[in-house]
Design a protein around this motif. Structure first.
Motif, short mmCIF file in Angstrom:
data_model
loop_
_atom_site.label_atom_id
_atom_site.label_comp_id
_atom_site.label_asym_id
_atom_site.label_seq_id
_atom_site.Cartn_x
_atom_site.Cartn_y
_atom_site.Cartn_z
N VAL A 10 0.35 14.97 -26.47
CA VAL A 10 -0.12 16.15 -27.19
C VAL A 10 0.82 16.41 -28.35
O VAL A 10 2.01 16.08 -28.29
N LEU A 16 -1.52 21.65 -22.61
CA LEU A 16 -1.94 20.77 -21.53
C LEU A 16 -2.01 21.57 -20.26
O LEU A 16 -1.26 22.54 -20.09
N VAL A 117 4.24 13.74 -19.51
CA VAL A 117 3.86 14.57 -20.65
C VAL A 117 4.67 14.11 -21.85
O VAL A 117 5.90 14.07 -21.80
#
Length: 121
Positions: A10, A16, A117
């Motif tokens: 992202v 998220l 992530v």
């Protein structure tokens, strides 16, 4: 068993939502937590939620940006992450504790495998 999912790539400022499904344990008996570990760093506390969902706790670094919640119908805990920063990039782990929601890793008996992530600047 705990299984975390929802990670991905992202852009900074984006959002998220991580989820952690549980099986093989009585979900309502456990307080749940999220931790994260960046390369070369120790695993650190992110957020925790009491068994009832009535109490939540956050690391100062994510307070106001992340929200932890739980769904008893689906035996799942979520971590909504908004306004992501490059320093939020890490592998995120969910964990279950029978001893109360805590920022201490040692109180958690069960851990998920982690979800990655990545935040681009």
């Amino acid at each position: 068993q705990l299984q975390a999912f929802g990670g991905g790539l992202v852009q900074a400022g984006g959002s998220l939502r991580l989820s952690c499904s549980t099986s093989g344990l009585t979900f309502r008996n456990y307080d749940m937590g999220w931790f994260r570990q960046a390369p070369g760093k120790e695993r650190e506390f992110v957020a925790a939620i009491s068994w009832s969902g009535g109490n939540t706790y956050y690391a100062d670094s994510v307070k106001g940006r992340f929200t932890i919640s739980r769904d008893h119908a689906k035996n799942t805990v979520h971590l909504q992450m908004n306004s992501l920063k490059p320093e939020d990039a890490a592998v995120y782990f969910c964990a279950a504790s029978p001893r109360g929601p805590s920022g201490l890793r040692r109180v958690y008996d069960y851990w998920g495998q982690g979800t990655l992530v990545t935040v681009s600047s």
